[in-house]
Design an enzyme around this catalytic site. Sequence first.
Site, mmCIF file in Angstrom:
data_model
loop_
_atom_site.group_PDB
_atom_site.id
_atom_site.type_symbol
_atom_site.label_atom_id
_atom_site.label_comp_id
_atom_site.label_asym_id
_atom_site.label_seq_id
_atom_site.Cartn_x
_atom_site.Cartn_y
_atom_site.Cartn_z
ATOM 1 C CE LYS A 16 -0.317 -0.443 5.006
ATOM 2 N NZ LYS A 16 -1.148 -0.893 6.132
ATOM 3 C CE1 TYR A 237 11.866 31.312 5.718
ATOM 4 C CE2 TYR A 237 12.172 28.960 5.275
ATOM 5 C CZ TYR A 237 11.931 30.254 4.823
ATOM 6 O OH TYR A 237 11.760 30.490 3.495
HETATM 7 C C1 LIG Z 1 -0.335 -1.990 6.668
HETATM 8 C C2 LIG Z 1 -0.924 -3.281 7.091
HETATM 9 C C3 LIG Z 1 -0.108 -4.401 7.336
HETATM 10 C C4 LIG Z 1 1.403 -4.331 7.326
HETATM 11 O O1 LIG Z 1 1.861 -3.809 8.549
HETATM 12 P P1 LIG Z 1 3.422 -3.631 8.867
HETATM 13 O O2 LIG Z 1 3.430 -3.118 10.252
HETATM 14 O O3 LIG Z 1 3.961 -2.654 7.883
HETATM 15 O O4 LIG Z 1 4.044 -4.967 8.715
HETATM 16 C C5 LIG Z 1 -0.729 -5.597 7.617
HETATM 17 N N1 LIG Z 1 -2.078 -5.696 7.685
HETATM 18 C C6 LIG Z 1 -2.893 -4.637 7.478
HETATM 19 C C7 LIG Z 1 -4.361 -4.796 7.578
HETATM 20 C C8 LIG Z 1 -2.342 -3.396 7.186
HETATM 21 O O5 LIG Z 1 -3.156 -2.347 6.993
#
Ligand SMILES: *Cc1c(COP(=O)(O)O)cnc(C)c1O
Length: 341
Positions: A16, A237
């Site tokens: 993702k 800044y």
């Molecule tokens: C993002 C996600 C993962 C992966 O999690 P990590 O901590 O990056 O290993 C697994 N399951 C779901 C439902 C997620 O949204």
Amino acid sequence: MARRHAGEAKIWAVIKANAYGHGLRRAAKAFAAADGLAIIEFDAAARLRDAGETRPILLLEGFFGPQDIALLAEYALTPVIHNFTQIEILAKISPAAPIDVYLKVNSGMNRLGFTVDSLEAAWQALRSNPCVRSVALMTHFADADGPSGVQGQLDWFGEMIRPLEGNPAVPRSFANSAALLRYPEARGDWVRPGIMLYGCSPFAEQRAADLGLRPAMTLGSEIIAVQQVLPGERVGYGFAYKVEREMTLGIVACGYADGYPRHAPSGTPVLVNGFDSCIVGRVSMDMLCVDLTGIPGAGVGMPVTLWGEGLSADLVAAAAGTVSYELLCALAPRVPVLEVA
Ligand SMILES: *Cc1c(COP(=O)(O)O)cnc(C)c1O
């Protein structure tokens, strides 16, 4: 690495958010050993299919409206079903071909999924829908990286699914990276590692290198200007940094418009030509300032590593009060990407 920890379990490689900032196609190719790919974004899933991806693709938030149903069949996507709105849509609109679904169980995180009161009804609705070819079960751990661990949620999951008729043969998916690394008993049939695949640690107190993880992404830039400053002068800044001793400062071509966190305070680590240094003053949109004092030969053109090889994003994230996930995902489109084998 994920394969070694997964044992017999199959792997959904989580890609993702543009593969946590690493690029979708690049990640899908790099994770050739994964059994399937897990994602949120429909358009990205479609692009993967269009590019010839044949493995199962899991949509971690499922679909969002009636307009998505046609795409499920067209692109052979496996949606997570986590609410009754989705179930109603699926009952009204039939995809052109039967689909596989994951039924999400809320075992305590209280984000997505069915609770003990609604799970059986959801299960029966999906099992009796002729458009649904298979139903798998999943849940997500809230604190696999923390003191609560996973056992409470696992036990409750077991309780919740017991009344579901015909469930023993149903595949289950539990573990994110933290659970996969720490709780072998919490794998289930399909694991869902994300962050570890990109070489960062899911644990605040355990370094990626100690887990045998190597960073996939290095964010690098270089010094584009040098300033000599004296005690009493100010930097950046808001004149936010007050110079206490004579210093050589380097201006680095990297800022929050590149994805470097603006809230990283003075003292956040960087590497200048491989030497430990830190940032000074406020991060601006396109630049940040680092301390070059004592770094041999420091000058314009010298390479700077903001995170990655030699400096885990975990350390930068800790200094900036966030997690590596946020840094990686925030990498901006304007940053040129060089691929190294
Ligand atoms: C993002 C996600 C993962 C992966 O999690 P990590 O901590 O990056 O290993 C697994 N399951 C779901 C439902 C997620 O949204």
